[in-house]
Write a protein that holds these residues in place. Structure first.
Motif, mmCIF file in Angstrom:
data_model
loop_
_atom_site.group_PDB
_atom_site.id
_atom_site.type_symbol
_atom_site.label_atom_id
_atom_site.label_comp_id
_atom_site.label_asym_id
_atom_site.label_seq_id
_atom_site.Cartn_x
_atom_site.Cartn_y
_atom_site.Cartn_z
ATOM 1 N N ASN A 247 0.836 -1.193 0.000
ATOM 2 C CA ASN A 247 0.000 0.000 0.000
ATOM 3 C C ASN A 247 0.877 1.251 0.000
ATOM 4 O O ASN A 247 2.048 1.211 0.383
ATOM 5 N N GLU A 248 0.275 2.366 -0.412
ATOM 6 C CA GLU A 248 1.051 3.612 -0.479
ATOM 7 C C GLU A 248 1.466 4.091 0.903
ATOM 8 O O GLU A 248 2.411 4.857 1.027
ATOM 9 N N THR A 249 0.754 3.664 1.945
ATOM 10 C CA THR A 249 1.165 3.940 3.324
ATOM 11 C C THR A 249 1.470 2.616 3.993
ATOM 12 O O THR A 249 0.611 1.732 4.082
ATOM 13 N N LEU A 250 2.711 2.487 4.464
ATOM 14 C CA LEU A 250 3.167 1.239 5.055
ATOM 15 C C LEU A 250 3.626 1.516 6.481
ATOM 16 O O LEU A 250 4.567 2.280 6.701
ATOM 17 N N VAL A 251 2.891 0.892 7.471
ATOM 18 C CA VAL A 251 3.221 1.073 8.879
ATOM 19 C C VAL A 251 3.899 -0.205 9.374
ATOM 20 O O VAL A 251 3.349 -1.313 9.220
ATOM 21 N N VAL A 252 5.078 -0.075 9.957
ATOM 22 C CA VAL A 252 5.836 -1.227 10.432
ATOM 23 C C VAL A 252 6.358 -0.945 11.830
ATOM 24 O O VAL A 252 6.381 0.198 12.299
ATOM 25 N N ASN A 253 6.775 -2.008 12.488
ATOM 26 C CA ASN A 253 7.360 -1.894 13.819
ATOM 27 C C ASN A 253 8.866 -1.740 13.719
ATOM 28 O O ASN A 253 9.489 -2.235 12.764
ATOM 29 N N PRO A 254 9.484 -1.066 14.682
ATOM 30 C CA PRO A 254 10.955 -0.942 14.644
ATOM 31 C C PRO A 254 11.613 -2.300 14.746
ATOM 32 O O PRO A 254 11.138 -3.204 15.442
#
Length: 955
Positions: A247-254
């Motif tokens: 997706n154009e916005t990608l949320v990930v964990n450190p």
């Protein structure tokens, strides 16, 4: 050897000349580097054209006495060009590998303190040709991807160059033009960067599918070759198209490994893929291979926009962007807002109270807040409300509102921020509400309102904050001219109210403001106080160093002044002479103010009182010293460099003599000069010739002259000259003298230049003109030269005979000048006659001028003879009388007319002592030159009364 040299020097007379030798600076710019063209443009500005990457060398030739100092500066270039901000103090300016941004106007400023400075300028034009860029576009209405039948295509070719480039479009090997093909338009679009030419293919036809070449050229200026780029247009040519694997916005964990793929879905030719990051470069350790971007163990600092761009020079580049958000939280803050309706600043029972909690998070909108009271979850009720996104607070802020505050509401409130289900630690902030919770107050501790420290030491500014909870303190500067703190920030937060400064400097002095922060405290009007910082620094004095000259027996006043310092006063002043402490001078009566200078008076300058004096001034912080060098020494001589042809050769002994000339700098400042000590040493040798030269009273501006003899050809020598007064030796001046082959005065034999030898009798091309004279004969002339102008042969009529001429074809322009300069002649007669033959044939003939350059005191050119216009296809003779006042040169100046049929030639130049013949031969009565229909004159050796008689018989 030394004794012999001394004896020889003693035989040479010494001369003095009158005043007036001091002359203002004069300057002239010449080029000595890799210039392509040096010409004058339409506003008579000198233009130096050079290829980018070559070496620029400009010389500022100066005359004047004393010897002028030269300073180079530049304007009209790139704002980033550092040369604008500096100066070069040298007669030669050299720039290796010149860049296009270094073009502009260069100024040479020469000054010697006499009259106004001389300023000359030259415009440097840096020429270049970049590689062209070719892009292909279809009409806006064509929304489908392929280029096919009945579509309009634009091939856009762009290039950066200087001068403007010429474009040539080719299909295959055939050059395209408007008239050749109705399906082709070639035009220059508006509002484009760089130079652009568009090839428009209207309604594509089968033959339009081909290879197209855009060739750019600056017509080989500066030897820059043409450049080209080729594109093959086919029925499958299409712009690039992309899609992303995420997706154009990608949320990930450190700590996670991130891989993003950018997939090509179209494009012919095959597009090139490139990843970029904004802001800044790709993270350290990130790997971009084709369309795949990998970031191992991603961290919060790696958040940002990642762009995948595909280009194949067809249409616009395709671009996809991924907004990578790495979950993180930091900087938890709170604020207490008392009842705003009643405008109260205190917490009171029966009034409303709001507690606000915020944490900076990525992504901000995913943060959840939870409130606890005394360790247990807060239970919502009509009096206990939780709100989110208060418009008066930062976005995503949680507020706990207590309505009609009761005693039971007192307690410890905890706000916890978290990312549900994510391995990111929670952030929390605690607030205690009780009867002891009071708004803050701020003050400066006693004795700390003014802080005084020495420059270079650390300093600590302190403000005390009372209240519960105690908020942090924000520091700023009050002084408008120093809006930033030493850290470079406008505001700096300190949790303990102390602003610590390391190694303070004088510019840190001023007033500092401390005030309570809005967050982590009460949301009330900020409390503030001020602290004054005084930075003490040692004094600065003038003069730092001064050379004091005075005649023996005269008084001298030495004065050391305080320019600035903190404190701004002199606490003590100590005078020393040659390192020994002197008794303090009498105090100078000064009204109530602290003294700002110290003086020492010497009743008379003597040999014993001459030397170095030091005044050490202190202001309780440090000290500075004024240095004075007191003496009756004479100033140095100033060598005169503008002497024309100072070398005299003695052929039999293979020696030469040199006319050394100088003036005395400020002779009236000290006792009169009694004599000069002259020492002469051949370079790379140790033996030195020494001679004392006695003089009478030397006046300012008086030209002194001495002839050095028995100098060996062709060696160079170092000359040192020291003035002596009753005080003793003065300042020495030195210079290097070089042997130059002299040109003797014209004599009655062998004084005609036929230009048969390549050395052309010592004539030279003037460095300040637009182009040069050319030496040629009938055998070496260009077979494609312009007809109906110029001579077929020289004056002798033989094909082997040489002559000098100016070629007026392109790139020559109207008014361009070529100058041929003779050797320098010593004037040994009152009158001279210049005789020469000229050929001025063609409908565009300009002018031929004869000038005389006098070199008595600097160079001065005067016109002696001039002729303009077409004079026919004949050689004609001119006799020009001149009466030079000193050493001189003659200059033949050819001026280009309105067109290319304007070649001018000269031959057989004669310079004789005495007056010219009173009766000159009629230039129309000359013989026709064989094979050309042009008249011919007899052999120059027979030119005289008998030749004229024979010629009359021929007629």
């Amino acid at each position: 050897m030394e004794v012999t040299c001394l004896l020889l020097l003693a035989l040479i007379p010494f001369h003095c000349r009158g005043q007036g030798v001091y002359a203002p600076a004069q300057a002239q710019i010449v080029h000595a580097g890799q210039a392509c063209v040096v010409k004058e443009d339409n506003i008579s500005e000198r233009v130096y054209t050079i290829r980018e990457g070559d070496t620029l060398v400009l010389q500022c030739l100066v005359t004047g006495h004393p010897r002028p100092q030269v300073r180079w500066t530049k304007t009209a270039g790139s704002a980033s060009d550092k040369f604008q901000e500096t100066s070069v103090f040298n007669e030669t300016l050299r720039i290796e590998r010149i860049a296009r941004t270094q073009g502009g106007r260069y100024y040479c400023k020469a000054e010697n303190g006499v009259g106004v400075p001389a300023i000359k300028s030259i415009r440097v034009d840096v020429q270049y040709l970049d590689e062209p860029v070719l892009t292909v576009h279809q009409t806006v209405s064509d929304v489908r991807g392929n280029f096919y039948q009945e579509k309009t295509v634009f091939l856009r070719c762009t290039v950066n160059s200087n001068p403007p480039a010429r474009f040539i479009w080719k299909r295959g090997s055939d050059t395209l033009s408007h008239s050749q093909d109705n399906g082709v338009d070639i035009y220059e679009p508006l509002y484009t960067q760089g130079e652009t030419k568009v090839l428009k293919l209207k309604n594509l036809r089968p033959q339009d599918y081909a290879s197209y070449t855009c060739q750019v050229s600056v017509r080989n200026v500066c030897g820059i070759p043409d450049k080209a780029i080729t594109f093959r247009l086919t029925n499958t040519t299409a712009p690039p198209a992309l899609k992303l694997s995420v997706n154009e916005t990608l949320v990930v964990n450190p700590g996670e490994n991130v891989t993003v793929q950018c997939l090509l879905t179209g494009g012919d030719p095959l597009p090139q893929l490139q990843w970029s990051h904004g802001p800044g470069p790709l993270p350290l350790g990130a790997l971009a291979q084709g369309g795949t971007l990998s970031i191992p163990s991603v961290q919060a600092r790696d958040s940002g926009y990642y762009n995948c761009t595909a280009t194949n020079n067809v249409g616009n580049p395709a671009k996809k962007t991924v907004n990578l958000l790495v979950r993180s939280m930091k900087n938890a803050t709170f604020q207490i807002t008392p009842d705003v309706i009643k405008e109260s600043e205190n917490i009171q029972l029966g009034q409303d109270l709001k507690l606000s909690c915020h944490v900076d998070a990525v992504p901000q909108e995913k943060v959840t807040y939870q409130w606890f009271k005394n360790g247990k979850p807060a239970r919502m009720s009509k009096r206990l409300l939780v709100t989110r996104n208060d418009p008066e607070l930062p976005a995503v802020t949680s507020s706990l509102e207590l309505i009609d505050l009761h005693f039971s509401d007192y307690g410890t409130y905890l706000c916890v921020a978290s990312f549900p289900g994510a391995p990111v630690p929670d952030f929390s902030v605690e607030v205690n509400i009780s009867s002891e919770t009071v708004p803050p107050t701020i003050s400066v501790p006693k004795g700390r309102a003014v802080v005084t420290v020495r420059e270079g030491s650390p300093a600590e500014l302190q403000c005390e904050v009372r209240g519960k909870p105690r908020p942090p303190v924000l520091w700023s500067r009050v002084d408008k001219e120093a809006a930033l703190l030493p850290s470079g920030l406008p505001l700096e937060e300190t949790p303990d109210g102390k602003l610590r400064l390391e190694r303070v400097s004088r510019d840190m002095s001023g007033t500092y403001r401390c005030q309570t922060a809005r967050y982590n405290g009460f949301n009330v009007r900020p409390r503030e106080a001020q602290v004054q910082l005084n930075v003490q620094f040692p004094p600065e004095v003038e003069p730092s160093s001064q050379d004091v000259r005075q005649a023996l027996g005269r008084p001298v006043l030495l004065r050391c002044s305080l320019l600035r310092g903190s404190p701004q006063r002199i606490a003590s002043a100590l005078w020393r002479f040659k390192g020994q402490l002197l008794p303090p001078p009498p105090a100078v009566p000064v009204a109530a103010e602290a003294p700002d200078h110290s003086e020492l008076r010497l009743d008379a300058v003597t040999r014993d009182s001459s030397g170095s004096y030091e005044c050490s001034v202190s202001n309780d912080v440090g000290s500075a010293a004024c240095l004075f060098q007191v003496s009756a020494k004479a100033y140095s001589p100033e060598f005169y460099f503008d002497t024309p042809n100072p070398t005299r050769s003695h052929k039999l002994s293979k020696n030469y003599s040199y006319v050394l000339q100088w003036t005395q700098r400020e002779p009236d400042a000290v006792d009169p000069v009694l004599n000069y000590r002259l020492s002469v040493r051949q370079l790379n040798q140790h033996n030195t010739m020494v001679k004392a030269i006695p003089v009478r009273r030397v006046e300012k501006g008086q030209l002194l002259e001495y002839i050095l003899t028995d100098l060996r050809v062709p060696h160079s020598y170092e000359v040192r000259l020291t003035p002596y007064t009753t005080f003793g030796a003065g300042d020495m001046a030195s210079r290097i003298i070089h042997y130059t082959e002299p040109i003797n005065s014209p004599n009655l034999s062998d004084n005609t230049c036929h230009f048969e030898d390549e050395k052309i009798c010592g004539y030279t091309q003037d460095l300040t003109d637009n182009f040069d004279w050319t030496r040629q004969n009938a055998l070496t002339q260009n077979p494609k030269r312009s007809p109906n102008t110029g001579p077929p042969t020289d004056i002798s009529g033989t094909p082997e005979g040489y002559y000098m001429f100016i070629e007026t074809s392109r790139p020559r322009e109207l008014g361009d000048r070529a100058r041929l300069v003779s050797p320098l002649y010593n004037a040994s007669a009152k009158f001279y006659c210049v005789s020469f033959f000229y050929h001025m044939y063609g409908k565009h003939i300009g002018s031929l001028n004869l000038l005389v350059r006098s070199r008595n005191k600097g160079a001065l050119d005067t016109h002696a003879w001039s002729l303009s216009g077409n004079k026919g296809n004949v050689w004609q003779q001119a006799h020009v009388p001149i009466n030079p006042s000193g050493p001189f040169q003659i200059i033949f100046e050819g001026v280009r007319g309105s067109g290319y049929l304007g070649d001018i030639a000269i031959d057989d130049v004669t310079l004789k002592k005495g007056e010219c013949p009173r009766k000159q031969m009629d230039p129309n009565k000359v013989v026709v030159m064989p094979g050309s229909g042009a008249p011919r004159r007899p052999c120059p050796q027979l030119w005289g009364p008998m030749a004229i008689f024979l010629l009359a018989l021929q007629r």
